[in-house]
Write a protein that holds these residues in place. Structure first.
Motif, PDB file in Angstrom:
ATOM      1  N   ASP A  76       0.645  -1.230  -0.071  1.00  0.00           N
ATOM      2  CA  ASP A  76       0.344  -0.203   0.023  1.00  0.00           C
ATOM      3  C   ASP A  76       0.515   1.011   0.248  1.00  0.00           C
ATOM      4  O   ASP A  76       0.205   2.367   0.785  1.00  0.00           O
ATOM      5  N   LYS A  77       2.177   0.946  -0.421  1.00  0.00           N
ATOM      6  CA  LYS A  77       2.727   2.176  -0.602  1.00  0.00           C
ATOM      7  C   LYS A  77       2.940   3.386  -0.859  1.00  0.00           C
ATOM      8  O   LYS A  77       3.060   4.643  -0.410  1.00  0.00           O
ATOM      9  N   ASN A  78       1.753   3.876  -2.058  1.00  0.00           N
ATOM     10  CA  ASN A  78       1.695   5.103  -2.791  1.00  0.00           C
ATOM     11  C   ASN A  78      -0.118   4.652  -2.918  1.00  0.00           C
ATOM     12  O   ASN A  78      -0.639   5.729  -2.942  1.00  0.00           O
ATOM     13  N   GLY A  79      -0.839   4.211  -1.271  1.00  0.00           N
ATOM     14  CA  GLY A  79      -2.366   4.599  -0.826  1.00  0.00           C
ATOM     15  C   GLY A  79      -2.512   3.811  -0.358  1.00  0.00           C
ATOM     16  O   GLY A  79      -3.152   2.723  -0.687  1.00  0.00           O
ATOM     17  N   CYS A  80      -3.282   4.060   0.764  1.00  0.00           N
ATOM     18  CA  CYS A  80      -4.528   3.118   0.737  1.00  0.00           C
ATOM     19  C   CYS A  80      -5.769   3.777   0.643  1.00  0.00           C
ATOM     20  O   CYS A  80      -5.963   4.447   1.621  1.00  0.00           O
ATOM     21  N   LYS A 101       2.602   2.338  -7.188  1.00  0.00           N
ATOM     22  CA  LYS A 101       2.887   2.247  -8.399  1.00  0.00           C
ATOM     23  C   LYS A 101       4.315   2.519  -8.943  1.00  0.00           C
ATOM     24  O   LYS A 101       5.380   2.066  -7.893  1.00  0.00           O
ATOM     25  N   SER A 102       5.087   1.531  -9.847  1.00  0.00           N
ATOM     26  CA  SER A 102       5.939   0.832 -10.053  1.00  0.00           C
ATOM     27  C   SER A 102       7.091   2.503 -10.707  1.00  0.00           C
ATOM     28  O   SER A 102       6.164   3.480 -10.944  1.00  0.00           O
ATOM     29  N   ASP A 103       8.425   2.242 -10.539  1.00  0.00           N
ATOM     30  CA  ASP A 103       8.916   3.366 -11.050  1.00  0.00           C
ATOM     31  C   ASP A 103       8.688   3.791 -12.629  1.00  0.00           C
ATOM     32  O   ASP A 103       8.775   5.191 -13.195  1.00  0.00           O
ATOM     33  N   GLU A 104       7.830   2.781 -13.383  1.00  0.00           N
ATOM     34  CA  GLU A 104       7.771   3.353 -15.037  1.00  0.00           C
ATOM     35  C   GLU A 104       6.017   3.683 -14.319  1.00  0.00           C
ATOM     36  O   GLU A 104       5.826   3.805 -15.677  1.00  0.00           O
ATOM     37  N   GLY A 105       5.073   3.269 -13.649  1.00  0.00           N
ATOM     38  CA  GLY A 105       4.702   4.116 -13.718  1.00  0.00           C
ATOM     39  C   GLY A 105       3.167   3.083 -13.437  1.00  0.00           C
ATOM     40  O   GLY A 105       1.759   3.478 -13.507  1.00  0.00           O
ATOM     41  N   ILE A 106       3.157   1.776 -13.743  1.00  0.00           N
ATOM     42  CA  ILE A 106       1.996   0.925 -13.692  1.00  0.00           C
ATOM     43  C   ILE A 106       1.567   0.284 -12.192  1.00  0.00           C
ATOM     44  O   ILE A 106       2.630   0.321 -10.930  1.00  0.00           O
ATOM     45  N   ARG A 107       0.557   0.514 -12.467  1.00  0.00           N
ATOM     46  CA  ARG A 107       0.143   0.870 -10.633  1.00  0.00           C
ATOM     47  C   ARG A 107      -0.566  -1.287 -10.607  1.00  0.00           C
ATOM     48  O   ARG A 107      -0.942  -1.886 -11.792  1.00  0.00           O
ATOM     49  N   THR A 108      -0.706  -0.994  -9.851  1.00  0.00           N
ATOM     50  CA  THR A 108      -1.338  -2.912  -9.281  1.00  0.00           C
ATOM     51  C   THR A 108      -1.911  -2.489  -7.895  1.00  0.00           C
ATOM     52  O   THR A 108      -0.960  -1.777  -6.676  1.00  0.00           O
ATOM     53  N   ASN A 109      -2.619  -3.472  -7.669  1.00  0.00           N
ATOM     54  CA  ASN A 109      -3.924  -2.787  -6.775  1.00  0.00           C
ATOM     55  C   ASN A 109      -3.494  -4.327  -5.719  1.00  0.00           C
ATOM     56  O   ASN A 109      -3.781  -5.093  -6.066  1.00  0.00           O
ATOM     57  N   TYR A 110      -3.652  -4.148  -4.417  1.00  0.00           N
ATOM     58  CA  TYR A 110      -4.038  -5.488  -3.838  1.00  0.00           C
ATOM     59  C   TYR A 110      -5.124  -5.310  -2.991  1.00  0.00           C
ATOM     60  O   TYR A 110      -5.385  -3.949  -2.270  1.00  0.00           O
ATOM     61  N   GLN A 111      -5.917  -5.769  -2.203  1.00  0.00           N
ATOM     62  CA  GLN A 111      -7.175  -6.240  -1.439  1.00  0.00           C
ATOM     63  C   GLN A 111      -7.160  -6.598  -0.589  1.00  0.00           C
ATOM     64  O   GLN A 111      -6.682  -7.323   0.443  1.00  0.00           O
ATOM     65  N   CYS A 112      -6.608  -5.588   0.866  1.00  0.00           N
ATOM     66  CA  CYS A 112      -5.994  -5.995   2.502  1.00  0.00           C
ATOM     67  C   CYS A 112      -6.936  -5.988   3.091  1.00  0.00           C
ATOM     68  O   CYS A 112      -8.313  -5.031   2.942  1.00  0.00           O
ATOM     69  N   ALA A 113      -6.728  -6.040   4.499  1.00  0.00           N
ATOM     70  CA  ALA A 113      -7.106  -6.337   5.639  1.00  0.00           C
ATOM     71  C   ALA A 113      -6.387  -5.686   6.788  1.00  0.00           C
ATOM     72  O   ALA A 113      -4.872  -6.103   6.671  1.00  0.00           O
ATOM     73  N   ALA A 114      -6.912  -5.676   7.771  1.00  0.00           N
ATOM     74  CA  ALA A 114      -6.632  -5.222   9.583  1.00  0.00           C
ATOM     75  C   ALA A 114      -6.896  -5.536  10.290  1.00  0.00           C
ATOM     76  O   ALA A 114      -8.610  -5.615  10.066  1.00  0.00           O
ATOM     77  N   VAL A 115      -7.091  -5.119  11.030  1.00  0.00           N
ATOM     78  CA  VAL A 115      -7.446  -5.504  12.667  1.00  0.00           C
ATOM     79  C   VAL A 115      -7.606  -5.154  13.768  1.00  0.00           C
ATOM     80  O   VAL A 115      -6.685  -4.448  13.967  1.00  0.00           O
TER      81      VAL A 115
END
Length: 457
Positions: A76-80, A101-115
């Motif tokens: 989540d380093k580029n946004g929660c 986001k990678s250094d090349e600007g490619i986006r990856t999203n992860y569906q995450c949880a916290a408790v």
């Protein structure tokens, strides 16, 4: 650790500084209302997103806390990004989209949880789903709920590989391991290029699928904002929404309303908060509040019901506790002085009317004419200085108007919440007047106004 509230607003959710957008994780947990929200505490742009956190016992007065989630991990380093919450086994679970986001600007999203076990400190669990085939990396905003079958369901805003919008579902028995179910739509519907912030409401035996599509073209009074929010009706079962064919209906006919989320409180009420901020980038950059170091806020909390085939929105009754000085007037035309920046005005129309007009602080103009049954709201675009209008055709006569305002904010409820207009506005300090007039041989106006004052010190 509590944060000082922003004194610029009296009763809307607004952090002490920075940019706010989507409401997140709305819940009543252990008797306390928790309102999380997208927050950039470092500036008024859409940079890194944290989860801001406010709590309340009465939906009127809020205490602001340190961020619940910070974008500091690899996932989540580029946004929660936005998400929701749910209580399970006495614990509070948050679900959100981690943006990378990678250094090349490619986006990856992860569906995450916290408790959390206390609702204040949260331990991140990390990603809990796998990205499905057939969809771009524009997949976000998990809403998690428990189904009637005892399973947990997660619905996500998504974009197909063909660049059309969709919402997908996952299912879980334990909130940790999730099975992909596919699109929730029983019939494929092309409506814009991306669907954000999905939500599912159960109201009076009807399921309502609320979402925010992007990429709709204007159609008369419809779809005139940069992005829209609306709903379908039908039945949600087993991860699939069986749409009944009712057309997509916008929830709010004003200028600023987007990304709402609902929850059910301990009294069984379905309560909604929305974001009063979505707008073109040039308008956002020109917002006068940027000079004060803040931008955007949430709507009032609204109770949602379903009547006559449509959603009804009304301010929560707790707001009555804000009322201080009362003024009441009757007639066919009248002027009111606004004593303070926080103000409530209730208007009832007596008898059949031909036209109705209201001017608020020489800036916002409301009007209605009975022949076309069209209600309009007009204001000045602060970026262009041009006047702009939003309108809607009412189902019947104009009977009542309730207006909640603060210094730069207005929410208008027509006929008991059958239609709602949310908007920001900027008037001159010296303009403190409201004028109203009505036409119709037997028509009259009953106006009751209140100065509003929160418990903030």
């Amino acid at each position: 650790m509590g944060l000082e509230a922003n004194k610029s607003m009296e009763y809307h959710v607004l952090p002490p500084k920075g940019l706010l957008n989507d409401p997140n994780g709305l819940i009543c947990y252990k008797g306390i209302y928790h309102v999380f929200f997208q927050w950039n505490p470092h500036g008024t742009d859409h940079g890194f997103k944290y989860w801001g956190h406010a709590t309340s016992r009465d939906l009127v007065n809020y205490e602001y806390h340190d961020a619940a989630l910070e974008p500091v991990d690899w996932f989540d380093k580029n946004g929660c990004y936005s998400g929701s919450s749910i209580e399970h086994d006495g614990k509070l679970y948050l679900f959100y989209t981690g943006n990378v986001k990678s250094d090349e600007g490619i986006r990856t999203n992860y569906q995450c949880a916290a408790v959390s076990e206390d609702g204040m400190s949260f331990r991140k669990i990390g990603p809990v789903t796998r990205h499905p085939e057939g969809y771009t990396q524009h997949m976000r905003d998990p809403k998690v709920m428990k189904g009637e079958d005892g399973s947990f369901y997660m619905v996500l805003g998504a974009q197909r590989d063909d660049l059309t919008g969709d919402t997908v579902a996952y299912r879980s028995a334990d909130l940790i391991t999730w099975e992909f179910l596919g699109s929730i739509m029983s019939v494929r519907e092309k409506l814009g290029y991306m669907w954000e912030c999905p939500d599912l409401l159960r109201l009076e035996g009807k399921d309502v699928f609320v979402f925010s599509p992007q990429g709709l073209e204007p159609e008369g009074d419809r779809f005139n904002n940069i992005f829209q929010t609306g709903y379908y009706t039908g039945c949600f079962q087993g991860g699939r929404f069986h749409w009944d064919g009712q057309p997509f209906e916008e929830m709010d006919k004003g200028f600023e309303f987007y990304a709402p989320q609902t929850f059910v409180d301990g009294r069984g009420r379905t309560i909604l908060f929305g974001w009063m901020g979505t707008m073109p980038s040039e308008m956002e950059a020109a917002m006068p509040t940027v000079r004060e170091g803040w931008i955007h806020h949430l709507t009032l909390p609204r109770v949602i019901s379903f009547e006559g085939g449509k959603l009804i929105q009304t301010p929560v009754e707790e707001l009555v506790g804000l009322r201080c000085e009362k003024e009441e007037k009757h007639g066919r035309s009248m002027d009111l002085d606004i004593p303070d920046r926080a103000y409530e005005l209730n208007i009832k129309i007596k008898g059949p009317l031909d036209t109705f007009g209201l001017v608020y602080r020489n800036e916002v103009r409301l009007s209605f004419e009975s022949t076309e049954r069209r209600f309009t709201v007009e204001r000045t675009n602060w970026a262009t200085s041009l006047r702009e209008v939003r309108g809607v055709k009412l189902d019947g006569a104009l009977e009542s108007i309730t207006i909640y305002t603060e210094e730069t904010s207005m929410e208008i409820f027509i006929n008991g919440g059958e239609e709602v207009f949310s908007l920001r506005y900027f008037a001159k300090d010296e303009d403190r007047n409201i004028s109203m007039e009505i036409e119709g041989a037997e028509a009259g106006i009953e106006a009751v106004s209140y100065r509003l004052e929160s418990g903030r010190e």
